[in-house]
Design an enzyme around this catalytic site. Structure first.
Site, mmCIF file in Angstrom:
data_model
loop_
_atom_site.group_PDB
_atom_site.id
_atom_site.type_symbol
_atom_site.label_atom_id
_atom_site.label_comp_id
_atom_site.label_asym_id
_atom_site.label_seq_id
_atom_site.Cartn_x
_atom_site.Cartn_y
_atom_site.Cartn_z
ATOM 1 N N LYS A 197 5.156 -0.210 1.699
ATOM 2 C CA LYS A 197 4.339 -1.436 1.569
ATOM 3 C C LYS A 197 3.442 -1.591 2.793
ATOM 4 O O LYS A 197 2.283 -1.983 2.685
ATOM 5 C CB LYS A 197 5.244 -2.668 1.437
ATOM 6 C CG LYS A 197 6.007 -2.743 0.114
ATOM 7 C CD LYS A 197 5.235 -3.469 -0.966
ATOM 8 C CE LYS A 197 5.997 -3.446 -2.277
ATOM 9 N NZ LYS A 197 5.290 -4.076 -3.398
ATOM 10 N N ASP A 292 6.910 -11.120 -1.993
ATOM 11 C CA ASP A 292 5.985 -10.296 -2.771
ATOM 12 C C ASP A 292 6.395 -10.228 -4.239
ATOM 13 O O ASP A 292 5.546 -10.240 -5.126
ATOM 14 C CB ASP A 292 6.009 -8.893 -2.145
ATOM 15 C CG ASP A 292 4.938 -7.993 -2.700
ATOM 16 O OD1 ASP A 292 3.865 -8.502 -3.055
ATOM 17 O OD2 ASP A 292 5.176 -6.769 -2.763
ATOM 18 N N ASN A 434 9.156 -1.265 -12.546
ATOM 19 C CA ASN A 434 8.975 -0.039 -11.770
ATOM 20 C C ASN A 434 10.323 0.621 -11.507
ATOM 21 O O ASN A 434 11.336 -0.069 -11.516
ATOM 22 C CB ASN A 434 8.341 -0.373 -10.403
ATOM 23 C CG ASN A 434 6.942 -0.935 -10.564
ATOM 24 O OD1 ASN A 434 6.169 -0.451 -11.347
ATOM 25 N ND2 ASN A 434 6.652 -1.995 -9.826
#
Ligand code: NDP
Ligand code: PYR
Ligand code: MG
Length: 578
Positions: A197, A292, A434
């Site tokens: 990230k 996030d 994901n």
């Protein structure tokens, strides 16, 4: 000669043939290094190393003669060579290891590669490959990256932070490894996620690498396979919970503020939902925190929906939404959509929420289940008879938008997609989970089963699909579109808190970047190849909101925020050394 004479002044020391070991094994030594990099040390310093790009003058001035072969290559040529080499690897994990090795060897070249080849390399440094890298983290890493803070460091977290070589930290991405993508509890091996990230913070959002700090908090793992793995790199115990967990996190959050001040952005990443909501709620009052998975995902999905309204009829409030998965991503997105609808229609949130339905592992969330629901699901418990399966929920609710956020792959079956297609001219289908293995369906399945009518985007990328003579480009609905620009906006304005209106501003900024050309290809997100420009626009809108809300501390407000954002961005080009 006695030992003392051999020791070169280190009492009781030794001198080996190479002059390296000045102390015997039972003596204490002070690790030290020179502070001005030159010669061999310079080549081993990833922040300053330029490899064969050192010019003749630099080679003379910095004692590099003979340490490098004679050729001088430009950064562009180095990039060309590396991309050529990378493309030889057919196994994604090998590519991952090669780019990570580059990051450890030559930081600017790593970022230049990533920025210039973002669409090709995003699946390598990020989802899906980073998922596999985390699963195998223990065996593939030679040099640890980031800070590991475990229960062993309780009472000493401030000291641990001070061990990090950089002092001017602007963004921390922290995980406790309990919900890594849709792969579950990977304990300490989750470190790949903050590292990945943060590399995107730099490449896509322009934050300086030295201002980014990846952290993994290790409170143990409940993953039996890791606990039984002799090579596991983390604490070999079950996860600490309750007060023990809360105290460690409290010490961490206080130490961060004490060490880096109150304007450091702390991004929570891939915590399990039983901690994530609570941490966000608690620390959003005292720290600059952003989750996030809850907030970044919400903002990116809302952006996609705003853009999609150009392809399907109606306003946001005319649509009906059904989620598979009612955790961080699902309820986070649902709440931001409801907020946007409420702002647009002036209807209270309680009303706009009624357009949104969620299914969890027990079925449709309905009012008869309210008592037993986790707090973040309660607002979504609408009046309806209980429904067990997604297919039945789709048939009963008749959503116009179907969003997958369960972390469970292959759940958007042929029947589900066909049902969506039976009552929608253009069903909007987002398979957010994901990595690729957990995607609710593939792009090919979405286009084929909907006979080419679906508007589709997914969390992890899929290749273009040809159906019935037409090529469809699936978009990537991933928070990577948002967090780099969002973070830049916070940092450049000196924001002291995150506000929901900033998330809405980021969504609108992202949606505004989708061009007619993108729409014509069925895309609801702009291509990642423009991401730096996109991030500058997101940053500008987020910063503008911070100024408007009185949450900015960088005063006076710069006149042109887009230009200012661009001027703040890190450039990976090599510098010339005097
Ligand atoms: N594209 C993107 O940018 C992002 C994607 N994600 C992805 O979203 C996924 C979920 O993340 P997150 O929301 O944080 O996870 P959570 O664990 O918070 O939520 C998962 C939800 O899915 C539900 N669920 C699990 N299995 C099933 C099933 N078989 N049928 C129906 N519902 C099920 C759970 O139900 P219950 O509550 O009953 O257990 C829970 O409500 C992950 O794969 C993650 O990678 C996350 C963030 C961003
Ligand atoms: C993309 C992301 O943050 C996730 O899958 O968790
Ligand atoms: Mg995440």
């Amino acid at each position: 000669m006695d030992l003392k004479e051999m020791s070169n002044g280190v009492a009781g020391g030794v001198q080996d043939a190479y002059g390296e070991d000045r102390a015997t094994e039972d003596q204490y030594v002070t690790p030290w290094t020179v502070s001005v990099s030159s010669g061999y040390t310079l080549l081993r310093d990833p922040r300053h190393n330029k490899g064969l790009a050192f010019a003749e003058k630099e080679r003379d001035a910095h004692y590099l003669r003979g340490l490098l072969p004679p050729a001088v290559l430009t950064q562009e040529l180095q990039e060309k060579k590396l991309m050529h080499n990378l493309r030889q690897y057919k196994v994604p994990l090998q590519r991952y290891m090669a780019v990570m090795e580059l990051q450890e060897r030559n930081e600017r070249l790593f970022y230049k590669l990533l920025i210039d080849n973002v669409e090709e390399l995003l699946p390598v440094v990020y989802t899906p490959t980073v998922g596999e890298a985390c699963q195998k983290y223990g065996s593939i890493f030679r040099r640890p990256q980031g800070l590991f803070i475990s229960l062993k460091e309780k009472g000493k977290i401030l000291e641990v932070l001070r061990n990090w070589p950089e002092k001017s930290i602007q963004v921390i991405v922290v995980t406790d490894g309990e919900r890594i993508l849709g792969l579950g509890d990977l304990g300490c091996q989750g470190m790949g996620i903050p590292v990945g990230k943060l590399s995107l913070y730099t490449a896509l959002g322009g934050l300086r690498p030295s201002a980014c700090l990846p952290i993994t908090i290790d409170v143990g793992t409940n993953n039996e396979q890791l606990l039984n793995d002799e090579f596991y790199i983390g604490l070999r115990q079950k996860r600490a919970t309750g007060q023990e967990y809360a105290e460690l996190l409290e010490e961490f959050m206080s130490a961060v503020k004490q060490n880096y001040g109150e304007k450091v952005l702390i991004q929570f990443e891939d915590f399990a939902n039983h901690n994530a909501f609570e941490l966000l709620e608690k620390y959003s009052k005292t720290h600059l925190v952003f989750n996030d998975d809850i907030q970044g995902t919400a903002s990116v999905v809302l952006a996609g929906l705003i853009a999609a309204l150009k392809l399907v009829d109606g306003k946001l409030a005319d649509h009906t939404f059904l989620f598979l998965g009612a955790g961080e991503a699902g309820t986070g997105i649902a709440e931001l959509i409801a907020l946007q609808m409420s702002k647009q229609t002036q209807a209270p949130l309680e009303e706009t929420r009624k357009k949104i339905w969620l299914v969890d592992s027990k079925g449709l969330i309905v009012s008869s289940r309210k008592e037993s629901l986790q707090h973040f699901k309660k607002p979504w418990a609408h009046e309806h008879e209980p429904i067990k399966t997604l297919l039945d929920a789709v048939k009963a609710i008749k959503p116009t938008v179907l969003i997958g956020s369960s972390g469970v792959g292959k759940t958007f079956t042929k029947e589900v997609v066909e049902a969506m297609t039976s009552f929608n001219e253009k069903p909007l289908i987002l398979a957010l989970s994901n990595p690729t293995s957990q995607s609710e369906c593939t792009a090919e399945e979405a286009y084929t089963w909907s006979e080419g009518r679906a508007i589709f985007a997914s969390g992890s990328p899929f290749d273009p699909v040809e159906y019935d003579g037409k090529v469809f480009l699936p978009g990537q609905a991933n928070n990577a579109y948002i967090f780099p620009g969002f973070g830049l906006g916070l940092i450049m304005s000196g924001a002291i808190r995150v506000h929901d209106d900033m998330l809405l501003a980021a969504s609108e900024a992202l949606a505004a970047q989708v061009t007619q050309e993108n729409f014509d290809k069925g895309l609801i997100y702009p291509p990642f190849s423009n991401i730096r420009k996109i991030s500058a626009n997101i940053a500008a809108k987020v910063a503008a909101k911070a100024y408007e809300l009185g949450l900015a501390s960088h005063l006076p407000q710069p006149q042109n925020l887009v230009k200012y954002a661009e001027s703040c961005m890190y450039s990976p080009l090599y510098r010339t050394y005097r």
